[in-house]
Scaffold this motif. Structure first.
Motif, PDB file in Angstrom:
ATOM      1  N   MET A   1     127.414-131.886   3.051  1.00 17.60           N
ATOM      2  CA  MET A   1     127.724-132.931   2.105  1.00 17.60           C
ATOM      3  C   MET A   1     128.145-134.178   2.894  1.00 17.60           C
ATOM      4  SD  MET A   1     130.447-133.108  -1.057  1.00 17.60           S
ATOM      5  CE  MET A   1     131.516-131.923  -0.355  1.00 17.60           C
ATOM      6  N   LEU A   2     127.516-135.298   2.614  1.00 21.31           N
ATOM      7  CA  LEU A   2     127.836-136.544   3.288  1.00 21.31           C
ATOM      8  C   LEU A   2     128.862-137.333   2.481  1.00 21.31           C
ATOM      9  CD1 LEU A   2     124.302-137.710   4.442  1.00 21.31           C
ATOM     10  CD2 LEU A   2     126.034-136.498   5.762  1.00 21.31           C
ATOM     11  N   GLU A   3     129.840-137.874   3.182  1.00 21.68           N
ATOM     12  CA  GLU A   3     130.880-138.725   2.589  1.00 21.68           C
ATOM     13  C   GLU A   3     130.937-140.018   3.401  1.00 21.68           C
ATOM     14  OE1 GLU A   3     132.790-138.155  -0.040  1.00 21.68           O
ATOM     15  OE2 GLU A   3     132.376-136.042  -0.383  1.00 21.68           O
ATOM     16  N   THR A   4     131.380-141.095   2.779  1.00 22.85           N
ATOM     17  CA  THR A   4     131.592-142.338   3.507  1.00 22.85           C
ATOM     18  C   THR A   4     133.086-142.608   3.612  1.00 22.85           C
ATOM     19  OG1 THR A   4     131.389-143.654   1.501  1.00 22.85           O
ATOM     20  CG2 THR A   4     129.388-143.347   2.816  1.00 22.85           C
ATOM     21  N   SER A   5     133.453-143.251   4.710  1.00 24.61           N
ATOM     22  CA  SER A   5     134.852-143.583   4.937  1.00 24.61           C
ATOM     23  C   SER A   5     134.927-144.979   5.525  1.00 24.61           C
ATOM     24  CB  SER A   5     135.477-142.574   5.907  1.00 24.61           C
ATOM     25  OG  SER A   5     136.808-142.928   6.189  1.00 24.61           O
ATOM     26  N   SER A   6     135.800-145.801   4.983  1.00 29.23           N
ATOM     27  CA  SER A   6     136.054-147.125   5.539  1.00 29.23           C
ATOM     28  C   SER A   6     137.184-147.019   6.548  1.00 29.23           C
ATOM     29  CB  SER A   6     136.440-148.108   4.437  1.00 29.23           C
ATOM     30  OG  SER A   6     135.373-148.261   3.539  1.00 29.23           O
ATOM     31  N   ALA A   7     137.026-147.698   7.668  1.00 23.33           N
ATOM     32  CA  ALA A   7     138.030-147.651   8.735  1.00 23.33           C
ATOM     33  C   ALA A   7     137.973-148.966   9.499  1.00 23.33           C
ATOM     34  CB  ALA A   7     137.758-146.470   9.654  1.00 23.33           C
ATOM     35  N   TYR A   8     138.826-149.085  10.504  1.00 20.53           N
ATOM     36  CA  TYR A   8     138.837-150.258  11.369  1.00 20.53           C
ATOM     37  C   TYR A   8     138.560-149.813  12.794  1.00 20.53           C
ATOM     38  CZ  TYR A   8     140.824-152.775   7.478  1.00 20.53           C
ATOM     39  OH  TYR A   8     141.007-153.346   6.243  1.00 20.53           O
ATOM     40  N   CYS A   9     137.702-150.547  13.478  1.00 19.08           N
ATOM     41  CA  CYS A   9     137.373-150.230  14.864  1.00 19.08           C
ATOM     42  C   CYS A   9     138.627-150.340  15.727  1.00 19.08           C
ATOM     43  CB  CYS A   9     136.301-151.190  15.379  1.00 19.08           C
ATOM     44  SG  CYS A   9     135.973-151.028  17.147  1.00 19.08           S
ATOM     45  N   PRO A  10     138.896-149.344  16.572  1.00 21.82           N
ATOM     46  CA  PRO A  10     140.077-149.406  17.437  1.00 21.82           C
ATOM     47  C   PRO A  10     139.934-150.416  18.576  1.00 21.82           C
ATOM     48  CG  PRO A  10     138.833-147.410  17.876  1.00 21.82           C
ATOM     49  CD  PRO A  10     138.192-148.076  16.702  1.00 21.82           C
ATOM     50  N   TYR A  11     138.752-150.985  18.781  1.00 27.28           N
ATOM     51  CA  TYR A  11     138.539-152.003  19.805  1.00 27.28           C
ATOM     52  C   TYR A  11     138.623-153.412  19.232  1.00 27.28           C
ATOM     53  CZ  TYR A  11     136.885-148.446  23.061  1.00 27.28           C
ATOM     54  OH  TYR A  11     136.799-147.363  23.883  1.00 27.28           O
ATOM     55  N   CYS A  12     137.742-153.717  18.258  1.00 28.36           N
ATOM     56  CA  CYS A  12     137.662-155.096  17.758  1.00 28.36           C
ATOM     57  C   CYS A  12     138.454-155.315  16.475  1.00 28.36           C
ATOM     58  CB  CYS A  12     136.202-155.502  17.554  1.00 28.36           C
ATOM     59  SG  CYS A  12     135.326-154.616  16.234  1.00 28.36           S
ATOM     60  N   GLY A  13     138.882-154.241  15.811  1.00 25.27           N
ATOM     61  CA  GLY A  13     139.682-154.362  14.600  1.00 25.27           C
ATOM     62  C   GLY A  13     138.894-154.712  13.351  1.00 25.27           C
ATOM     63  N   GLU A  14     137.583-154.797  13.465  1.00 21.33           N
ATOM     64  CA  GLU A  14     136.757-155.129  12.309  1.00 21.33           C
ATOM     65  C   GLU A  14     136.586-153.907  11.403  1.00 21.33           C
ATOM     66  OE1 GLU A  14     135.344-158.115  11.386  1.00 21.33           O
ATOM     67  OE2 GLU A  14     136.555-158.963  12.999  1.00 21.33           O
TER      68      GLU A  14
END
Length: 62
Positions: free
Chosen positions: A1-14
């Protein structure tokens, strides 16, 4: 089962969006940031019954 997750890059913060295969259980893998292309460690924990999951991103050099 595929899920999506929003996060922030630990390098650029985007903000980025990850597509996670939670049917495979707990996973630890490297994925490049879609914004800055830096390699980040993705740690995925999945409940035994698959009903809940948590994802954590870390810099590869940490």
């Amino acid at each position: 089962m595929l899920e999506t997750s929003s996060a922030y890059c630990p390098y650029c913060g985007e903000p980025i969006e990850l597509v996670l295969d939670v049917s495979g259980g707990a996973q630890d893998y490297t994925e490049d940031c879609s914004v800055c292309c830096q390699p980040m460690q993705v740690a995925l924990w999945v409940a035994d019954d698959g009903s809940a999951w948590t994802v954590e991103l870390r810099r590869e050099d940490d």
